[in-house]
Motif scaffolding. Structure first.
Motif, PDB file in Angstrom:
ATOM      1  N   LEU A 120       0.816  -1.211   0.000  1.00 56.22           N
ATOM      2  CA  LEU A 120       0.000   0.000   0.000  1.00 56.22           C
ATOM      3  C   LEU A 120       0.853   1.265   0.000  1.00 56.22           C
ATOM      4  O   LEU A 120       0.437   2.305  -0.530  1.00 56.22           O
ATOM      5  CB  LEU A 120      -0.964  -0.006   1.181  1.00 56.22           C
ATOM      6  N   ARG A 121       2.049   1.184   0.571  1.00 61.39           N
ATOM      7  CA  ARG A 121       2.960   2.328   0.455  1.00 61.39           C
ATOM      8  C   ARG A 121       3.381   2.521  -1.001  1.00 61.39           C
ATOM      9  O   ARG A 121       3.518   3.649  -1.481  1.00 61.39           O
ATOM     10  CB  ARG A 121       4.184   2.110   1.341  1.00 61.39           C
ATOM     11  N   LEU A 122       3.560   1.418  -1.723  1.00 66.75           N
ATOM     12  CA  LEU A 122       3.893   1.509  -3.148  1.00 66.75           C
ATOM     13  C   LEU A 122       2.698   2.006  -3.956  1.00 66.75           C
ATOM     14  O   LEU A 122       2.869   2.716  -4.954  1.00 66.75           O
ATOM     15  CB  LEU A 122       4.373   0.155  -3.671  1.00 66.75           C
ATOM     16  N   VAL A 123       1.501   1.648  -3.532  1.00 69.17           N
ATOM     17  CA  VAL A 123       0.305   2.195  -4.173  1.00 69.17           C
ATOM     18  C   VAL A 123       0.256   3.710  -3.973  1.00 69.17           C
ATOM     19  O   VAL A 123      -0.038   4.469  -4.905  1.00 69.17           O
ATOM     20  CB  VAL A 123      -0.970   1.525  -3.613  1.00 69.17           C
ATOM     21  N   ASP A 124       0.567   4.152  -2.763  1.00 70.37           N
ATOM     22  CA  ASP A 124       0.595   5.592  -2.494  1.00 70.37           C
ATOM     23  C   ASP A 124       1.618   6.312  -3.364  1.00 70.37           C
ATOM     24  O   ASP A 124       1.432   7.482  -3.712  1.00 70.37           O
ATOM     25  CB  ASP A 124       0.926   5.823  -1.013  1.00 70.37           C
ATOM     26  N   VAL A 233       8.916   0.307   5.822  1.00 69.31           N
ATOM     27  CA  VAL A 233       8.271  -0.010   7.098  1.00 69.31           C
ATOM     28  C   VAL A 233       9.211   0.244   8.276  1.00 69.31           C
ATOM     29  O   VAL A 233       8.905   1.067   9.151  1.00 69.31           O
ATOM     30  CB  VAL A 233       7.775  -1.479   7.116  1.00 69.31           C
ATOM     31  N   TYR A 234      10.335  -0.441   8.322  1.00 72.24           N
ATOM     32  CA  TYR A 234      11.191  -0.357   9.510  1.00 72.24           C
ATOM     33  C   TYR A 234      11.707   1.070   9.755  1.00 72.24           C
ATOM     34  O   TYR A 234      11.573   1.605  10.861  1.00 72.24           O
ATOM     35  CB  TYR A 234      12.401  -1.276   9.385  1.00 72.24           C
ATOM     36  N   ARG A 235      12.324   1.677   8.745  1.00 78.58           N
ATOM     37  CA  ARG A 235      12.931   3.000   8.953  1.00 78.58           C
ATOM     38  C   ARG A 235      11.906   4.089   9.242  1.00 78.58           C
ATOM     39  O   ARG A 235      12.089   4.866  10.195  1.00 78.58           O
ATOM     40  CB  ARG A 235      13.776   3.369   7.733  1.00 78.58           C
ATOM     41  N   PRO A 236      10.823   4.195   8.458  1.00 78.98           N
ATOM     42  CA  PRO A 236       9.850   5.266   8.757  1.00 78.98           C
ATOM     43  C   PRO A 236       9.241   5.164  10.143  1.00 78.98           C
ATOM     44  O   PRO A 236       8.885   6.187  10.741  1.00 78.98           O
ATOM     45  CB  PRO A 236       8.776   5.071   7.677  1.00 78.98           C
ATOM     46  N   LEU A 237       9.129   3.944  10.672  1.00 77.79           N
ATOM     47  CA  LEU A 237       8.504   3.755  11.982  1.00 77.79           C
ATOM     48  C   LEU A 237       9.529   3.521  13.089  1.00 77.79           C
ATOM     49  O   LEU A 237       9.156   3.239  14.233  1.00 77.79           O
ATOM     50  CB  LEU A 237       7.533   2.568  11.919  1.00 77.79           C
ATOM     51  N   VAL A 295       1.665  -1.444  14.645  1.00 78.33           N
ATOM     52  CA  VAL A 295       0.204  -1.504  14.493  1.00 78.33           C
ATOM     53  C   VAL A 295      -0.440  -0.139  14.700  1.00 78.33           C
ATOM     54  O   VAL A 295      -1.501   0.149  14.129  1.00 78.33           O
ATOM     55  CB  VAL A 295      -0.402  -2.575  15.426  1.00 78.33           C
ATOM     56  N   ARG A 296       0.176   0.735  15.477  1.00 81.11           N
ATOM     57  CA  ARG A 296      -0.367   2.086  15.646  1.00 81.11           C
ATOM     58  C   ARG A 296      -0.371   2.823  14.308  1.00 81.11           C
ATOM     59  O   ARG A 296      -1.329   3.536  13.978  1.00 81.11           O
ATOM     60  CB  ARG A 296       0.452   2.864  16.677  1.00 81.11           C
ATOM     61  N   ALA A 297       0.696   2.652  13.537  1.00 74.42           N
ATOM     62  CA  ALA A 297       0.763   3.291  12.223  1.00 74.42           C
ATOM     63  C   ALA A 297      -0.126   2.584  11.214  1.00 74.42           C
ATOM     64  O   ALA A 297      -0.828   3.218  10.425  1.00 74.42           O
ATOM     65  CB  ALA A 297       2.205   3.317  11.729  1.00 74.42           C
ATOM     66  N   TRP A 298      -0.118   1.250  11.240  1.00 75.64           N
ATOM     67  CA  TRP A 298      -0.856   0.466  10.256  1.00 75.64           C
ATOM     68  C   TRP A 298      -2.364   0.641  10.424  1.00 75.64           C
ATOM     69  O   TRP A 298      -3.099   0.743   9.453  1.00 75.64           O
ATOM     70  CB  TRP A 298      -0.466  -0.994  10.383  1.00 75.64           C
ATOM     71  N   ALA A 299      -2.829   0.707  11.653  1.00 75.21           N
ATOM     72  CA  ALA A 299      -4.263   0.829  11.889  1.00 75.21           C
ATOM     73  C   ALA A 299      -4.778   2.236  11.660  1.00 75.21           C
ATOM     74  O   ALA A 299      -5.956   2.415  11.360  1.00 75.21           O
ATOM     75  CB  ALA A 299      -4.603   0.381  13.308  1.00 75.21           C
ATOM     76  N   GLY A 300      -3.924   3.243  11.811  1.00 77.32           N
ATOM     77  CA  GLY A 300      -4.463   4.588  11.645  1.00 77.32           C
ATOM     78  C   GLY A 300      -3.500   5.730  11.857  1.00 77.32           C
ATOM     79  O   GLY A 300      -3.935   6.877  11.953  1.00 77.32           O
ATOM     80  N   GLY A 301      -2.214   5.420  11.951  1.00 80.19           N
ATOM     81  CA  GLY A 301      -1.259   6.492  12.199  1.00 80.19           C
ATOM     82  C   GLY A 301      -1.289   7.552  11.105  1.00 80.19           C
ATOM     83  O   GLY A 301      -1.280   7.237   9.916  1.00 80.19           O
ATOM     84  N   ARG A 302      -1.331   8.792  11.489  1.00 82.84           N
ATOM     85  CA  ARG A 302      -1.426   9.892  10.531  1.00 82.84           C
ATOM     86  C   ARG A 302      -0.162   9.954   9.674  1.00 82.84           C
ATOM     87  O   ARG A 302       0.948   9.904  10.151  1.00 82.84           O
ATOM     88  CB  ARG A 302      -1.618  11.210  11.268  1.00 82.84           C
ATOM     89  N   GLY A 303      -0.376  10.072   8.373  1.00 86.75           N
ATOM     90  CA  GLY A 303       0.746  10.259   7.474  1.00 86.75           C
ATOM     91  C   GLY A 303       1.362   8.980   6.952  1.00 86.75           C
ATOM     92  O   GLY A 303       2.155   9.026   6.016  1.00 86.75           O
ATOM     93  N   TYR A 304       1.013   7.824   7.542  1.00 84.77           N
ATOM     94  CA  TYR A 304       1.639   6.599   7.058  1.00 84.77           C
ATOM     95  C   TYR A 304       1.048   6.185   5.716  1.00 84.77           C
ATOM     96  O   TYR A 304       1.775   5.747   4.823  1.00 84.77           O
ATOM     97  CB  TYR A 304       1.491   5.471   8.083  1.00 84.77           C
ATOM     98  N   VAL A 309      -5.813   5.971   0.062  1.00 87.37           N
ATOM     99  CA  VAL A 309      -5.441   4.562   0.201  1.00 87.37           C
ATOM    100  C   VAL A 309      -6.025   3.988   1.484  1.00 87.37           C
ATOM    101  O   VAL A 309      -6.478   2.835   1.508  1.00 87.37           O
ATOM    102  CB  VAL A 309      -3.911   4.400   0.151  1.00 87.37           C
ATOM    103  N   ARG A 310      -6.048   4.768   2.544  1.00 83.76           N
ATOM    104  CA  ARG A 310      -6.638   4.305   3.805  1.00 83.76           C
ATOM    105  C   ARG A 310      -8.113   3.948   3.602  1.00 83.76           C
ATOM    106  O   ARG A 310      -8.603   2.947   4.144  1.00 83.76           O
ATOM    107  CB  ARG A 310      -6.497   5.392   4.877  1.00 83.76           C
ATOM    108  N   ASP A 311      -8.801   4.737   2.803  1.00 88.72           N
ATOM    109  CA  ASP A 311     -10.206   4.444   2.527  1.00 88.72           C
ATOM    110  C   ASP A 311     -10.357   3.103   1.819  1.00 88.72           C
ATOM    111  O   ASP A 311     -11.269   2.327   2.131  1.00 88.72           O
ATOM    112  CB  ASP A 311     -10.802   5.564   1.670  1.00 88.72           C
ATOM    113  N   GLN A 312      -9.467   2.812   0.890  1.00 87.28           N
ATOM    114  CA  GLN A 312      -9.504   1.526   0.197  1.00 87.28           C
ATOM    115  C   GLN A 312      -9.177   0.378   1.158  1.00 87.28           C
ATOM    116  O   GLN A 312      -9.819  -0.680   1.124  1.00 87.28           O
ATOM    117  CB  GLN A 312      -8.508   1.522  -0.960  1.00 87.28           C
ATOM    118  N   GLN A 313      -8.219   0.598   2.028  1.00 92.22           N
ATOM    119  CA  GLN A 313      -7.804  -0.418   3.007  1.00 92.22           C
ATOM    120  C   GLN A 313      -8.970  -0.823   3.905  1.00 92.22           C
ATOM    121  O   GLN A 313      -9.113  -2.001   4.261  1.00 92.22           O
ATOM    122  CB  GLN A 313      -6.658   0.132   3.864  1.00 92.22           C
ATOM    123  N   ARG A 314      -9.824   0.124   4.253  1.00 91.33           N
ATOM    124  CA  ARG A 314     -10.890  -0.108   5.237  1.00 91.33           C
ATOM    125  C   ARG A 314     -12.243  -0.455   4.626  1.00 91.33           C
ATOM    126  O   ARG A 314     -13.271  -0.302   5.282  1.00 91.33           O
ATOM    127  CB  ARG A 314     -11.024   1.115   6.139  1.00 91.33           C
TER     128      ARG A 314
END
Length: 404
Positions: A120-124, A233-237, A295-304, A309-314
């Motif tokens: 999904l980051r690549l989709v973004d 994933v690892y570095r941004p978080l 999981v804080r970022a994956w579930a809803g962290g702002r800016g991730y 894309v978040r709308d599609q994920q949910r």
């Protein structure tokens, strides 16, 4: 220990890793299960939530004391900047030390959320599209699979047959549980099979889906999946205690995983199997602390993820359950599940692997999060009574999280 005693123990462990056991242990899902049948809430309804930390601790202690239950359990809850940790039992039966938030553990199918994050980051970044097909991105895969889209892979509606249930795969694993597979060739085990159903027509949890997701990500970037995990994933978080190994060794220190089959004492199977045979579908190793940050970022962290894309994920499919089912009523999105409990809703993923059962979940804004880990395996096909207890305790923790 004598050589003869050691041989007996190895033989006992090998016998437990029979083909029948491996189907349940490594399939990590319910291929062929309809959305209507999945995610049924526990029955009878669980009791009201414990109101105090003392009551929560008792629930965790009682779970560890259950016959056939885990030797240890650890639950990490974070509300805003405040983190609390509840733990019971032991991380290592040999030393008796308690579980800690900085010990490594196998995340099992929670790893699917990480491959989802890469995709999904690549989709973004407009490198991948949710409607990109296997035929476009992975044309070397069977032609019968070519119409399957990335969206369908991430939502387990692809119809791809599950490589982890293939007889040839299980035969190799039964002969040598630590066998080192070529992770990028795992789909070869089912390459001669058609789709189980027309893409998008139903839900069926399959480990093949996330292998294909990782291969798509590699195809569009020209980079190994492991490197993409680091970059996206690892570095941004700032995840410094998360990795995707290939072998069977666990980084130290780690939460030991056990086969618990009374009346025999718990048997340490933390390093009984290698990770190469699950790869992007179940191979990630991390600490509770790092899992919580993810999981804080994956579930809803702002800016991730972008809002689009978040709308599609949910966009959730009712009844589509993670494996094992999480607390409350389950619904499936794109590499994320919605858990509707009696106290409110959280989003995340579960997983099970020999020696481990996991839940990672957070609120839609990422401000409240929970990781819940036990060091034995349970699923709908393996100790279902224990799973019912685990889900009930998980729901109590979710309720406490949401009420704080």
């Amino acid at each position: 220990m004598s050589a003869r005693s050691g041989a007996r123990l190895r033989s006992r462990a090998r016998l437990r890793l029979s083909a029948a056991t491996l189907v349940g242990a490594l399939a990590l899902g319910g291929a062929g299960q309809s959305a209507r049948a999945a995610g049924t809430p526990p029955s009878p309804a669980p009791p009201p939530s414990p109101a105090s930390a003392k009551a929560l601790q008792k629930r965790l202690d009682d779970l560890v004391a259950t016959s056939g239950g885990p030797p240890g359990a650890i639950a990490l809850m974070q509300v805003g900047d405040r983190t609390t940790v509840h733990r019971a039992g032991v991380a290592d039966t040999r030393t008796g030390r308690p579980p800690r938030a900085d010990e490594y553990m196998r995340l099992a199918s929670v790893s699917k959320a990480y491959s989802g994050a890469v995709a999904l980051r690549l989709v973004d970044r407009h490198r991948l599209g949710l409607d990109d097909t296997i035929g476009r991105r992975l044309p070397a895969l069977p032609k019968a699979w070519h119409e399957v889209t990335l969206r369908q892979l991430l939502s387990h509606t692809s119809g791809l047959p599950d490589f982890s249930t293939a007889p040839a795969f299980l035969e190799i694993l039964t002969a040598d549980p630590r066998h080192r597979f070529d992770s990028r060739r795992l789909l070869d085990f089912v390459a001669d099979r058609n789709l189980l159903f027309p893409p998008g027509s139903r839900y069926a949890y399959s480990n093949s889906d996330n292998i294909a997701v990782a291969l798509m990500a590699e195809a569009v970037t020209g980079r190994p999946y492991e490197r993409l995990l680091e970059q996206l994933v690892y570095r941004p978080l700032d995840l410094r205690q998360t990795l995707l190994p290939q072998g069977y060794r666990m980084p130290r220190p780690y939460l030991h995983g056990y086969d618990v089959t009374p009346p025999a004492p718990p048997e340490d199977i933390s390093e009984a199997l290698g990770a190469s045979g699950v790869w992007a579908s179940g191979g990630i190793v991390a600490t509770p602390k790092d899992l919580n940050a993810f999981v804080r970022a994956w579930a809803g962290g702002r800016g991730y993820l972008s809002e689009e894309v978040r709308d599609q994920q949910r966009r959730f499919l009712p009844g589509a359950a993670s494996e094992p089912a999480g607390p409350g009523v389950n619904a499936g999105g794109l590499a994320i599940f919605r858990y509707t409990t009696r106290c409110g809703t959280v989003y995340g993923h579960t997983g099970n692997f020999p020696g481990y059962t996991q839940l990672a979940a957070a609120t839609a804004d990422g401000e409240r999060s929970l990781t819940f880990s036990i060091n034995t395996q349970t699923s709908k096909g393996l100790k279902p009574e224990l799973l019912a207890k685990v889900r009930a305790v998980q729901e109590d923790f979710v309720c406490a999280l949401l009420r704080r």
